[in-house]
Design a protein around this motif. Structure first.
Motif, PDB file in Angstrom:
ATOM      1  N   ASN A 174      59.120  47.498  23.324  1.00 13.69           N
ATOM      2  CA  ASN A 174      60.264  46.221  23.214  1.00 13.69           C
ATOM      3  C   ASN A 174      61.223  46.149  24.459  1.00 13.69           C
ATOM      4  OD1 ASN A 174      61.558  48.182  22.085  1.00 13.69           O
ATOM      5  ND2 ASN A 174      62.856  47.118  21.030  1.00 13.69           N
ATOM      6  N   ILE A 175      61.336  47.094  25.283  1.00 14.02           N
ATOM      7  CA  ILE A 175      62.161  47.124  26.408  1.00 14.02           C
ATOM      8  C   ILE A 175      61.808  46.448  27.410  1.00 14.02           C
ATOM      9  CG2 ILE A 175      63.008  49.138  28.272  1.00 14.02           C
ATOM     10  CD1 ILE A 175      63.137  51.240  26.217  1.00 14.02           C
ATOM     11  N   GLN A 176      62.557  45.794  27.879  1.00 15.58           N
ATOM     12  CA  GLN A 176      62.306  44.586  28.747  1.00 15.58           C
ATOM     13  C   GLN A 176      62.696  44.992  30.349  1.00 15.58           C
ATOM     14  OE1 GLN A 176      60.963  41.362  27.847  1.00 15.58           O
ATOM     15  NE2 GLN A 176      60.855  42.505  26.048  1.00 15.58           N
ATOM     16  N   ILE A 177      61.460  44.810  30.963  1.00 16.41           N
ATOM     17  CA  ILE A 177      61.825  45.282  32.484  1.00 16.41           C
ATOM     18  C   ILE A 177      61.769  44.159  33.451  1.00 16.41           C
ATOM     19  CG2 ILE A 177      61.127  47.047  34.013  1.00 16.41           C
ATOM     20  CD1 ILE A 177      59.767  48.561  31.684  1.00 16.41           C
ATOM     21  N   CYS A 178      62.676  44.189  34.541  1.00 12.82           N
ATOM     22  CA  CYS A 178      62.219  43.393  35.544  1.00 12.82           C
ATOM     23  C   CYS A 178      62.084  43.997  36.803  1.00 12.82           C
ATOM     24  CB  CYS A 178      63.760  42.451  35.766  1.00 12.82           C
ATOM     25  SG  CYS A 178      63.771  41.056  36.924  1.00 12.82           S
ATOM     26  N   ASN A 233      55.990  44.857  43.924  1.00 13.36           N
ATOM     27  CA  ASN A 233      54.940  44.150  42.799  1.00 13.36           C
ATOM     28  C   ASN A 233      53.557  43.970  43.206  1.00 13.36           C
ATOM     29  OD1 ASN A 233      56.665  43.156  40.526  1.00 13.36           O
ATOM     30  ND2 ASN A 233      57.976  42.721  42.057  1.00 13.36           N
ATOM     31  N   GLU A 234      53.322  43.845  44.819  1.00 14.61           N
ATOM     32  CA  GLU A 234      51.955  43.813  45.104  1.00 14.61           C
ATOM     33  C   GLU A 234      51.116  44.998  45.049  1.00 14.61           C
ATOM     34  OE1 GLU A 234      52.682  42.486  49.126  1.00 14.61           O
ATOM     35  OE2 GLU A 234      53.920  40.456  48.487  1.00 14.61           O
ATOM     36  N   HIS A 235      51.622  46.021  44.711  1.00 17.03           N
ATOM     37  CA  HIS A 235      50.884  47.392  44.609  1.00 17.03           C
ATOM     38  C   HIS A 235      51.092  47.826  43.155  1.00 17.03           C
ATOM     39  CE1 HIS A 235      51.054  47.923  49.135  1.00 17.03           C
ATOM     40  NE2 HIS A 235      52.012  47.059  49.102  1.00 17.03           N
ATOM     41  N   LEU A 236      51.379  46.969  42.338  1.00 16.35           N
ATOM     42  CA  LEU A 236      51.230  47.303  41.034  1.00 16.35           C
ATOM     43  C   LEU A 236      50.415  46.517  40.071  1.00 16.35           C
ATOM     44  CD1 LEU A 236      55.135  47.773  40.024  1.00 16.35           C
ATOM     45  CD2 LEU A 236      53.635  49.502  40.613  1.00 16.35           C
ATOM     46  N   LYS A 255      50.116  44.776  34.154  1.00 15.04           N
ATOM     47  CA  LYS A 255      50.461  43.660  33.220  1.00 15.04           C
ATOM     48  C   LYS A 255      51.025  43.582  32.002  1.00 15.04           C
ATOM     49  CE  LYS A 255      49.766  41.718  37.277  1.00 15.04           C
ATOM     50  NZ  LYS A 255      50.623  40.973  38.145  1.00 15.04           N
ATOM     51  N   ALA A 256      52.127  43.294  31.381  1.00 13.44           N
ATOM     52  CA  ALA A 256      52.611  43.379  30.058  1.00 13.44           C
ATOM     53  C   ALA A 256      53.649  42.353  29.831  1.00 13.44           C
ATOM     54  CB  ALA A 256      53.252  44.884  29.770  1.00 13.44           C
ATOM     55  N   SER A 257      53.665  42.015  28.430  1.00 15.88           N
ATOM     56  CA  SER A 257      54.870  40.859  28.032  1.00 15.88           C
ATOM     57  C   SER A 257      55.965  41.276  28.412  1.00 15.88           C
ATOM     58  CB  SER A 257      54.164  40.631  26.547  1.00 15.88           C
ATOM     59  OG  SER A 257      54.751  41.852  26.005  1.00 15.88           O
ATOM     60  N   ASN A 258      56.358  42.586  28.420  1.00 19.14           N
ATOM     61  CA  ASN A 258      57.653  43.164  28.583  1.00 19.14           C
ATOM     62  C   ASN A 258      58.342  43.400  29.800  1.00 19.14           C
ATOM     63  OD1 ASN A 258      56.107  45.353  28.862  1.00 19.14           O
ATOM     64  ND2 ASN A 258      57.951  46.769  28.211  1.00 19.14           N
ATOM     65  N   ILE A 259      57.252  42.867  30.827  1.00 28.62           N
ATOM     66  CA  ILE A 259      57.458  43.075  32.284  1.00 28.62           C
ATOM     67  C   ILE A 259      57.550  41.765  33.023  1.00 28.62           C
ATOM     68  CG2 ILE A 259      56.756  43.980  34.649  1.00 28.62           C
ATOM     69  CD1 ILE A 259      55.624  46.431  32.920  1.00 28.62           C
ATOM     70  N   VAL A 260      58.654  41.450  33.852  1.00 32.06           N
ATOM     71  CA  VAL A 260      58.965  40.246  34.534  1.00 32.06           C
ATOM     72  C   VAL A 260      58.983  40.667  36.048  1.00 32.06           C
ATOM     73  CG1 VAL A 260      60.481  38.595  35.340  1.00 32.06           C
ATOM     74  CG2 VAL A 260      60.440  39.014  32.992  1.00 32.06           C
ATOM     75  N   SER A 261      57.966  40.082  37.013  1.00 27.54           N
ATOM     76  CA  SER A 261      57.815  40.313  38.301  1.00 27.54           C
ATOM     77  C   SER A 261      58.537  39.469  39.129  1.00 27.54           C
ATOM     78  CB  SER A 261      56.303  40.562  38.579  1.00 27.54           C
ATOM     79  OG  SER A 261      55.862  41.785  37.741  1.00 27.54           O
TER      80      SER A 261
END
Length: 387
Positions: free
Chosen positions: A253-257, A263-266, A269-275
């Motif tokens: 549930n930890i939200q990560i920005c 980002n182009e090298h990652l 993908k997850a619902s708690n990650i904003v790119s």
């Protein structure tokens, strides 16, 4: 009015990497002190186009702008080979039987164009970014009467230690830095190293930034963690370590920005990650985050993203390499661990312990204010340039 020729191969307005932010801050300093600035850059290295050049001119950071190409067009291939490629090979490889072991980015064509600018103008200072471009002043009689400054940015021998012979590379790096009257370092480590071997003045000029304006307390922040990074190899390696070793240990549930070209090298993908690939203004993101991340396993020099986070009072969770360059290594707003478990624990402490968070936030603000706030740094630069 003092006049300075400022060389930076990259475009400082493309604020997507710490080195460009650094150059932009130095140009802003000279502008604030009423220097007449002539700016010189390299077309291919900086990935300039006509729109970029026009935008830079309109930004008012320099009185005159010169963007030079280090090599001619290949349309006439015979001319290119005979009058550029072959002479430049011998110019850049003066001891080609015994490789230099240090990056040489100055071409014979670029140096000739650079000399023409020097010949037409009377400067008080010449400012070169990077030791890999230091030979612009070597054997150049137009620079003899000028005060020559090099902004080292980084310890290049450490950056290329896997490619080159360390001893030869370090010797050449020290020789190049010693071509200048003043060497500016962004970190205390590099000030110490270069100061031990160079005979010129080695001065610390840390990253300087404006104190953030219009800080509005946001009760419900959108992100628990913010991670800002470009796509260099050190960030790629470090980001992969974080998402492979640390991220699986964190509550879902930890939200990560995540902001920047990393980002182009990652692939995660997850619902708690904003790119966010690019953000023109990072302020709103920093204000909407609780904790900054700086996973960093390799690399040298001050991490600009750490200083940025501290300026907003954000505690930083990082590895040992994350505090490289910081003037104070403890009580600085950073929690440090090189193990995945320790890294995760530092994040959880800051997100769950209010008193621990407030302590680190206060230390972050104090560290920034006493070391990196723009007006404080300007006064120290004045001692070098406004004698």
């Amino acid at each position: 009015m003092k006049k300075i020729l400022f060389f930076m191969p990259d475009n400082p307005l493309k604020k997507n990497a710490g080195n460009r932010t650094r150059a932009l801050s130095m140009l802003s300093y000279f502008k604030s002190r009423d220097f007449e600035i002539d700016f010189v850059s390299e077309y291919f290295t900086g990935r300039w186009n006509e729109a970029d050049i026009k935008a830079f001119e309109q930004a008012g950071l320099a009185n005159n702008t010169y963007v030079i190409k280090k090599k001619p067009s290949k349309k006439n291939i015979l001319y290119y080979l005979l009058f550029y490629k072959l002479p430049n090979f011998f110019y850049q490889n003066k001891a080609w039987f015994f490789p230099l072991q240090f990056p040489e980015l100055v071409t014979i064509r670029f140096k000739r164009a650079f000399k023409k600018i020097l010949n037409k103008n009377n400067y008080d200072y010449i400012y070169i970014n990077y030791a890999s471009w230091a030979t612009l002043v070597e054997n150049n009689h137009f620079t003899k009467k000028l005060i020559k400054i090099i902004d080292t940015h980084d310890f290049i021998t450490a950056q290329h230690q896997k490619k080159n012979n360390i001893g030869q590379s370090f010797k050449e790096e020290i020789r190049r830095i010693s071509l200048f009257d003043i060497a500016l370092t962004i970190s205390v480590e590099e000030q110490y190293i270069f100061g031990q071997f160079c005979k010129n003045r080695v001065a610390l000029a840390p990253m300087m930034m404006d104190k953030p304006e219009k800080l509005h307390p946001i009760k419900e922040k959108s992100f628990d963690l913010i991670y800002v990074a470009s796509d260099n190899v050190h960030n790629q390696k470090s980001a992969n370590w974080f998402f492979k070793e640390v991220y699986p240990l964190l509550p879902t549930n930890i939200q990560i920005c995540i902001i920047g070209q990393i980002n182009e090298h990652l692939s995660i993908k997850a619902s708690n990650i904003v790119s966010v690939i690019f953000a023109e203004d990072l302020s709103i993101y920093y204000q909407n985050a609780k904790v900054a991340l700086c996973p960093m396993l390799t690399g040298t020099g001050t991490k600009i993203k750490v200083v940025e986070a501290l300026s907003y009072g954000l505690p930083v969770v990082c590895n040992t390499r994350g505090i490289d360059g910081l003037i104070n290594k403890t009580n600085n707003g950073c929690l440090v661990s090189d193990s995945p478990e320790g890294f995760k624990n530092n994040i959880i402490i800051l997100l769950t312990d209010k008193l621990a968070y407030e302590k680190q936030s206060r230390e972050a603000v104090d560290t920034f204010s006493t070391n990196y706030e723009k007006e404080y740094c300007y006064k120290n630069l004045d001692k070098l340039f406004l004698k």
